[in-house]
Design an enzyme around this catalytic site. Structure first.
Site, mmCIF file in Angstrom:
data_model
loop_
_atom_site.group_PDB
_atom_site.id
_atom_site.type_symbol
_atom_site.label_atom_id
_atom_site.label_comp_id
_atom_site.label_asym_id
_atom_site.label_seq_id
_atom_site.Cartn_x
_atom_site.Cartn_y
_atom_site.Cartn_z
ATOM 1 N N THR A 18 0.840 -1.213 0.000
ATOM 2 C CA THR A 18 0.000 0.000 0.000
ATOM 3 C C THR A 18 0.870 1.256 0.000
ATOM 4 O O THR A 18 0.558 2.236 -0.698
ATOM 5 C CB THR A 18 -0.963 -0.007 1.203
ATOM 6 O OG1 THR A 18 -1.682 -1.235 1.196
ATOM 7 C CG2 THR A 18 -1.947 1.151 1.133
ATOM 8 N N LYS A 34 -8.294 -1.428 -5.471
ATOM 9 C CA LYS A 34 -8.017 -2.663 -4.714
ATOM 10 C C LYS A 34 -9.194 -3.588 -4.979
ATOM 11 O O LYS A 34 -10.282 -3.386 -4.428
ATOM 12 C CB LYS A 34 -7.889 -2.315 -3.226
ATOM 13 C CG LYS A 34 -7.782 -3.502 -2.302
ATOM 14 C CD LYS A 34 -6.409 -3.651 -1.709
ATOM 15 C CE LYS A 34 -6.375 -4.845 -0.745
ATOM 16 N NZ LYS A 34 -5.003 -5.119 -0.284
HETATM 17 C C1 LIG Z 1 -5.789 -8.735 6.036
HETATM 18 C C2 LIG Z 1 -5.227 -8.103 4.809
HETATM 19 N N1 LIG Z 1 -6.262 -7.567 3.978
HETATM 20 C C3 LIG Z 1 -5.922 -7.613 2.707
HETATM 21 O O1 LIG Z 1 -6.602 -7.107 1.793
HETATM 22 N N2 LIG Z 1 -4.783 -8.318 2.596
HETATM 23 C C4 LIG Z 1 -4.411 -8.937 3.842
HETATM 24 C C5 LIG Z 1 -4.739 -10.429 3.834
HETATM 25 C C6 LIG Z 1 -3.616 -11.212 3.250
HETATM 26 C C7 LIG Z 1 -3.918 -12.683 3.257
HETATM 27 C C8 LIG Z 1 -2.668 -13.492 3.352
HETATM 28 C C9 LIG Z 1 -2.938 -14.961 3.425
HETATM 29 C C10 LIG Z 1 -1.671 -15.793 3.521
HETATM 30 O O2 LIG Z 1 -0.776 -15.663 2.683
HETATM 31 O O3 LIG Z 1 -1.532 -16.571 4.495
#
Ligand SMILES: C[C@@H]1NC(=O)N[C@@H]1CCCCCC(=O)O
Length: 219
Positions: A18, A34
């Site tokens: 971001t 997004k």
């Molecule tokens: C909470 C946050 N909100 C968003 O839009 N991205 C983040 C979430 C990322 C998920 C990662 C899952 C993983 O790689 O374990």
């Protein structure tokens, strides 16, 4: 010239996508989208973060609303368990109409292999779908951490994108955090293009200086 779409992904969640997206929006006078935001029960979301940023630069970006917003701060796939009425499908995603007069920064959620749909399609599948449907140039930027651990994460991410058929779309890497010339040299040894090195602790206005003009990458 057609205005490019630049998909900003990262080697992990919380690597500074971001922050980097905000820099790109102001540096390149781009708009922002997004497509999927999770975690809105506890966070304003990245669109709000970008909209609140003031870089002291004369540009007012258009911020397009996410196609999906989910409550839990999880992968979209897992967040849907808590909202069974939501069913994310790749075919639901369209580049926002009217966004073609400026570059568009599209920010992913987490890294490239984050599960997105109920049938286990991932962020990479979303990139591929958006890339295929465009007559606009479609580029991918990978945001990486500068410090220890980044070599494995960055090389895996790039290798995955290449194997997924997105090689020609990879624009390069933006390295975020305290300068680490050794790691940057290793990226270069593997043939990666380093677009910029920025530091999350810098002000956004200062950090935009490290990012070259967009036209340099689109020849
Ligand atoms: C909470 C946050 N909100 C968003 O839009 N991205 C983040 C979430 C990322 C998920 C990662 C899952 C993983 O790689 O374990």
């Amino acid at each position: 010239m057609q205005q490019p779409i630049i998909f900003v992904t990262g080697t992990d969640t919380d690597v500074g996508k971001t922050f980097v997206s905000t820099l790109l929006v102001y540096k390149w006078q781009a708009n922002y989208w997004k497509p999927v935001q999770t975690g809105i029960e506890s966070d304003d979301g990245d669109s709000v973060t970008v909209s609140k940023a003031e870089c002291g630069l004369p540009w007012k970006p258009e911020i397009y609303s996410p196609r999906y917003e989910l409550l839990k701060p999880l992968s979209p796939y897992k967040a849907m368990d808590y909202e069974p009425e939501v069913d994310i499908r790749l075919s639901d995603f369209e580049i926002p109409k009217g966004s073609d007069s400026s570059p568009l920064i599209v920010e992913g959620a987490g890294g490239v292999f984050v599960p997105l749909t109920r049938n286990l399609e991932t962020m990479t599948d979303l990139m591929r779908k958006l890339a295929e449907k465009q007559d606009r140039p479609f580029k991918i930027i990978v945001v990486t951490r500068s410090g220890l651990g980044t070599l494995n994460h960055t090389l895996l991410t790039i290798s995955h994108l290449q194997n997924a058929g997105l090689r020609e779309h990879i624009m390069g890497v933006i390295v975020n955090g305290e300068r680490n010339p050794d790691n940057v040299q290793v990226f270069k040894d593997y043939g990666l293009k380093i677009l910029a090195e920025v530091d999350k602790s810098e002000s956004a206005a200062a950090a935009t200086k490290f990012i070259p003009p967009l036209c340099q990458f689109l020849k």
